[in-house]
Design a protein around this motif. Structure first.
Motif, PDB file in Angstrom:
ATOM      1  N   GLY A  15      80.376  58.981 116.897  1.00  0.00           N
ATOM      2  CA  GLY A  15      81.291  60.121 116.990  1.00  0.00           C
ATOM      3  C   GLY A  15      81.037  61.142 115.892  1.00  0.00           C
ATOM      4  O   GLY A  15      80.986  62.355 116.143  1.00  0.00           O
ATOM      5  N   GLU A  16      80.876  60.646 114.660  1.00  0.00           N
ATOM      6  CA  GLU A  16      80.574  61.540 113.532  1.00  0.00           C
ATOM      7  C   GLU A  16      79.251  62.285 113.760  1.00  0.00           C
ATOM      8  O   GLU A  16      79.153  63.489 113.517  1.00  0.00           O
ATOM      9  N   ILE A  17      78.254  61.537 114.205  1.00  0.00           N
ATOM     10  CA  ILE A  17      76.923  62.127 114.416  1.00  0.00           C
ATOM     11  C   ILE A  17      76.968  63.194 115.500  1.00  0.00           C
ATOM     12  O   ILE A  17      76.366  64.266 115.363  1.00  0.00           O
ATOM     13  N   GLU A  18      77.718  62.937 116.570  1.00  0.00           N
ATOM     14  CA  GLU A  18      77.828  63.910 117.673  1.00  0.00           C
ATOM     15  C   GLU A  18      78.453  65.215 117.189  1.00  0.00           C
ATOM     16  O   GLU A  18      77.983  66.315 117.528  1.00  0.00           O
ATOM     17  N   THR A  19      79.497  65.103 116.367  1.00  0.00           N
ATOM     18  CA  THR A  19      80.164  66.299 115.817  1.00  0.00           C
ATOM     19  C   THR A  19      79.215  67.081 114.909  1.00  0.00           C
ATOM     20  O   THR A  19      79.085  68.309 115.028  1.00  0.00           O
ATOM     21  N   LEU A  20      78.553  66.369 114.009  1.00  0.00           N
ATOM     22  CA  LEU A  20      77.621  67.010 113.078  1.00  0.00           C
ATOM     23  C   LEU A  20      76.446  67.656 113.813  1.00  0.00           C
ATOM     24  O   LEU A  20      75.974  68.734 113.443  1.00  0.00           O
ATOM     25  N   LYS A  21      76.001  66.981 114.861  1.00  0.00           N
ATOM     26  CA  LYS A  21      74.865  67.489 115.638  1.00  0.00           C
ATOM     27  C   LYS A  21      75.193  68.857 116.237  1.00  0.00           C
ATOM     28  O   LYS A  21      74.368  69.784 116.197  1.00  0.00           O
ATOM     29  N   LYS A  22      76.398  68.991 116.757  1.00  0.00           N
ATOM     30  CA  LYS A  22      76.815  70.275 117.340  1.00  0.00           C
ATOM     31  C   LYS A  22      76.934  71.346 116.259  1.00  0.00           C
ATOM     32  O   LYS A  22      76.511  72.485 116.454  1.00  0.00           O
ATOM     33  N   GLU A  23      77.515  70.966 115.120  1.00  0.00           N
ATOM     34  CA  GLU A  23      77.677  71.920 114.014  1.00  0.00           C
ATOM     35  C   GLU A  23      76.322  72.433 113.518  1.00  0.00           C
ATOM     36  O   GLU A  23      76.171  73.607 113.177  1.00  0.00           O
ATOM     37  N   ARG A  24      75.351  71.541 113.455  1.00  0.00           N
ATOM     38  CA  ARG A  24      74.036  71.872 112.892  1.00  0.00           C
ATOM     39  C   ARG A  24      73.059  72.412 113.936  1.00  0.00           C
ATOM     40  O   ARG A  24      71.932  72.737 113.606  1.00  0.00           O
ATOM     41  N   LYS A  25      73.486  72.443 115.197  1.00  0.00           N
ATOM     42  CA  LYS A  25      72.579  72.806 116.309  1.00  0.00           C
ATOM     43  C   LYS A  25      71.315  71.939 116.246  1.00  0.00           C
ATOM     44  O   LYS A  25      70.188  72.444 116.236  1.00  0.00           O
ATOM     45  N   ALA A  26      71.563  70.642 116.150  1.00  0.00           N
ATOM     46  CA  ALA A  26      70.468  69.690 115.939  1.00  0.00           C
ATOM     47  C   ALA A  26      70.152  68.910 117.210  1.00  0.00           C
ATOM     48  O   ALA A  26      70.988  68.804 118.121  1.00  0.00           O
ATOM     49  N   ILE A  27      68.940  68.381 117.228  1.00  0.00           N
ATOM     50  CA  ILE A  27      68.501  67.475 118.287  1.00  0.00           C
ATOM     51  C   ILE A  27      68.001  66.198 117.609  1.00  0.00           C
ATOM     52  O   ILE A  27      67.366  66.267 116.548  1.00  0.00           O
ATOM     53  N   ILE A  28      68.331  65.053 118.202  1.00  0.00           N
ATOM     54  CA  ILE A  28      67.932  63.774 117.597  1.00  0.00           C
ATOM     55  C   ILE A  28      66.867  63.114 118.461  1.00  0.00           C
ATOM     56  O   ILE A  28      67.061  62.926 119.668  1.00  0.00           O
ATOM     57  N   LEU A  29      65.745  62.780 117.836  1.00  0.00           N
ATOM     58  CA  LEU A  29      64.638  62.110 118.506  1.00  0.00           C
ATOM     59  C   LEU A  29      64.524  60.692 117.970  1.00  0.00           C
ATOM     60  O   LEU A  29      64.670  60.478 116.771  1.00  0.00           O
ATOM     61  N   ALA A  30      64.249  59.739 118.845  1.00  0.00           N
ATOM     62  CA  ALA A  30      64.065  58.352 118.395  1.00  0.00           C
ATOM     63  C   ALA A  30      62.860  57.738 119.091  1.00  0.00           C
ATOM     64  O   ALA A  30      62.719  57.837 120.315  1.00  0.00           O
ATOM     65  N   HIS A  31      62.006  57.111 118.299  1.00  0.00           N
ATOM     66  CA  HIS A  31      60.863  56.395 118.863  1.00  0.00           C
ATOM     67  C   HIS A  31      61.343  55.089 119.489  1.00  0.00           C
ATOM     68  O   HIS A  31      62.378  54.542 119.099  1.00  0.00           O
ATOM     69  N   TYR A  32      60.573  54.602 120.472  1.00  0.00           N
ATOM     70  CA  TYR A  32      60.906  53.350 121.160  1.00  0.00           C
ATOM     71  C   TYR A  32      61.039  52.149 120.219  1.00  0.00           C
ATOM     72  O   TYR A  32      61.627  51.143 120.588  1.00  0.00           O
ATOM     73  N   TYR A  33      60.473  52.235 119.009  1.00  0.00           N
ATOM     74  CA  TYR A  33      60.501  51.098 118.087  1.00  0.00           C
ATOM     75  C   TYR A  33      61.719  51.124 117.156  1.00  0.00           C
ATOM     76  O   TYR A  33      61.873  50.244 116.316  1.00  0.00           O
ATOM     77  N   GLN A  34      62.569  52.132 117.297  1.00  0.00           N
ATOM     78  CA  GLN A  34      63.747  52.221 116.437  1.00  0.00           C
ATOM     79  C   GLN A  34      64.790  51.161 116.819  1.00  0.00           C
ATOM     80  O   GLN A  34      64.745  50.568 117.904  1.00  0.00           O
ATOM     81  N   LEU A 274      72.096  54.294 111.434  1.00  0.00           N
ATOM     82  CA  LEU A 274      73.030  55.358 111.840  1.00  0.00           C
ATOM     83  C   LEU A 274      73.659  56.041 110.637  1.00  0.00           C
ATOM     84  O   LEU A 274      73.907  57.251 110.652  1.00  0.00           O
ATOM     85  N   VAL A 275      73.920  55.279 109.579  1.00  0.00           N
ATOM     86  CA  VAL A 275      74.483  55.866 108.350  1.00  0.00           C
ATOM     87  C   VAL A 275      73.510  56.897 107.779  1.00  0.00           C
ATOM     88  O   VAL A 275      73.911  57.999 107.373  1.00  0.00           O
ATOM     89  N   LYS A 276      72.216  56.567 107.780  1.00  0.00           N
ATOM     90  CA  LYS A 276      71.208  57.504 107.257  1.00  0.00           C
ATOM     91  C   LYS A 276      71.076  58.739 108.147  1.00  0.00           C
ATOM     92  O   LYS A 276      70.856  59.842 107.654  1.00  0.00           O
ATOM     93  N   VAL A 277      71.221  58.552 109.462  1.00  0.00           N
ATOM     94  CA  VAL A 277      71.175  59.694 110.385  1.00  0.00           C
ATOM     95  C   VAL A 277      72.357  60.625 110.110  1.00  0.00           C
ATOM     96  O   VAL A 277      72.198  61.850 109.999  1.00  0.00           O
ATOM     97  N   ARG A 278      73.535  60.037 109.965  1.00  0.00           N
ATOM     98  CA  ARG A 278      74.730  60.836 109.665  1.00  0.00           C
ATOM     99  C   ARG A 278      74.569  61.587 108.340  1.00  0.00           C
ATOM    100  O   ARG A 278      74.822  62.794 108.262  1.00  0.00           O
ATOM    101  N   ASP A 279      74.142  60.870 107.301  1.00  0.00           N
ATOM    102  CA  ASP A 279      74.003  61.490 105.977  1.00  0.00           C
ATOM    103  C   ASP A 279      72.945  62.591 105.973  1.00  0.00           C
ATOM    104  O   ASP A 279      73.086  63.606 105.283  1.00  0.00           O
ATOM    105  N   ALA A 280      71.886  62.394 106.754  1.00  0.00           N
ATOM    106  CA  ALA A 280      70.823  63.402 106.843  1.00  0.00           C
ATOM    107  C   ALA A 280      71.348  64.682 107.496  1.00  0.00           C
ATOM    108  O   ALA A 280      70.990  65.793 107.093  1.00  0.00           O
ATOM    109  N   LEU A 281      72.201  64.518 108.490  1.00  0.00           N
ATOM    110  CA  LEU A 281      72.796  65.690 109.149  1.00  0.00           C
ATOM    111  C   LEU A 281      73.769  66.422 108.223  1.00  0.00           C
ATOM    112  O   LEU A 281      73.866  67.647 108.256  1.00  0.00           O
ATOM    113  N   ILE A 282      74.482  65.682 107.396  1.00  0.00           N
ATOM    114  CA  ILE A 282      75.406  66.314 106.432  1.00  0.00           C
ATOM    115  C   ILE A 282      74.615  67.117 105.402  1.00  0.00           C
ATOM    116  O   ILE A 282      74.917  68.282 105.139  1.00  0.00           O
ATOM    117  N   ALA A 283      73.582  66.495 104.834  1.00  0.00           N
ATOM    118  CA  ALA A 283      72.829  67.122 103.725  1.00  0.00           C
ATOM    119  C   ALA A 283      71.682  68.011 104.204  1.00  0.00           C
ATOM    120  O   ALA A 283      71.112  68.761 103.408  1.00  0.00           O
TER     121      ALA A 283
END
Length: 308
Positions: A15-34, A274-283
């Protein structure tokens, strides 16, 4: 090793990541090995180069690449106008580190006129010193497109040997390999076949030659998934990094998949959380950038591949 998190924590972070993603106009990519939960919050899940190409076509201002360093560099090469973030800056690729631009330049001096085929699992600087790039799915086609005898394949010796064998063509190989795929042994395959006699063995061409000889099908991560989807078989022994099982179970819920070895886990790929993804979007960091002169030359090597 269990990389899953509780449903409650997943929902909160997602939920946090989805909100931040919209605010930042971001797209999240994940490799199959994640990790499975990282794949689940991504906009696109796929092979490394395919993800960078998809991101380049979007109007996102920020790319969050859940993968390893060379993948984020590829995104920066193809999307110089976007901010590229790698949530875990220390997520590297030991195979990519086995070749550097200085070493490659020295080789080219020693063998004048050599044509360099560079697997995308390499740094931007190495791509910039290469003639053409390739992926695990098109390596054969790329090598086939080149004339002449002096062709150097970098950095993955196993993928190079796979292409050379199919084409029955001599190549020069850089002594590089994937540490995760290298852990898979013939004994592992034999044990898995004994336990699951009806299963097809599907492996990635980064595996050693003796492993590929045991396989019913050899292909890129996307290729393995497509093969499993289209196959009438119901059971598969999987010879690549464990993260792919999440996607395989999603697209083939009626089929069984067995990891060929419990050692097929890449610690670099699993270091993104997920914590690192969230923090990366914040910073909006850690950021990955590529110097313009290197970016231009690396893109030329990628473009030659894409032209095929």
């Amino acid at each position: 090793m269990d990389y899953t998190i509780s449903e409650e924590l997943f929902q909160a972070l997602a939920g946090e990541i989805e909100t931040l993603k919209k605010e930042r106009k971001a797209i999240i990519l994940a490799h199959y090995y994640q990790r499975p939960e990282v794949q689940d919050i991504a906009d696109f899940v796929g092979d490394s180069l395919q993800l960078s190409q998809q991101a380049a076509k979007t109007d996102a201002e920020v790319i969050v690449f859940c993968g390893v360093h060379f993948m984020a560099e590829s995104a920066a090469i193809l999307s110089p106008d976007k901010i590229v973030i790698l949530p875990e800056l220390n997520a590297g690729c030991p195979m990519a580190d086995m070749v550097d631009a200085e070493g490659l330049r020295a080789y080219k001096k020693k063998v004048p006129g050599v044509q360099v085929v560079c697997y995308v699992n390499s740094s931007a600087e190495v791509k910039a010193e290469s003639d053409i790039c390739c992926t695990s799915s098109n390596a054969v086609k790329v090598v086939q497109s080149l004339q002449g005898e002096d062709i150097l394949f970098i950095p993955d010796e196993n993928l190079g040997r796979y292409a050379a064998k199919i084409l029955d063509r001599p190549l020069q190989f850089w002594p590089g390999y994937c540490k995760t795929h290298d852990r898979l042994s013939k004994e592992d395959i034999s044990k898995a076949r004994e336990a699951h006699p009806l299963a097809k063995v599907i492996v990635h061409p980064e595996c050693r030659e003796d492993i590929c000889q045991e396989a019913d099908y050899i292909g890129s991560t996307a290729g393995l998934i497509t093969y499993a989807q289209n196959s009438e078989n119901k059971e598969f022994i999987v010879g690549t990094e464990s993260g792919i099982l999440h996607r395989l179970h999603q697209v083939c819920p009626d089929k069984e998949f067995y990891l060929a070895s419990e050692r097929l886990v890449c610690p670099n790929m699993k270091s993104t959380t997920l914590v690192k993804v969230r923090d990366a979007l914040i910073a909006l960091s850690p950021r990955v950038t590529v110097k313009e002169e290197i970016r231009v030359r690396a893109k030329e090597a990628l473009d030659r591949m894409l032209a095929l």
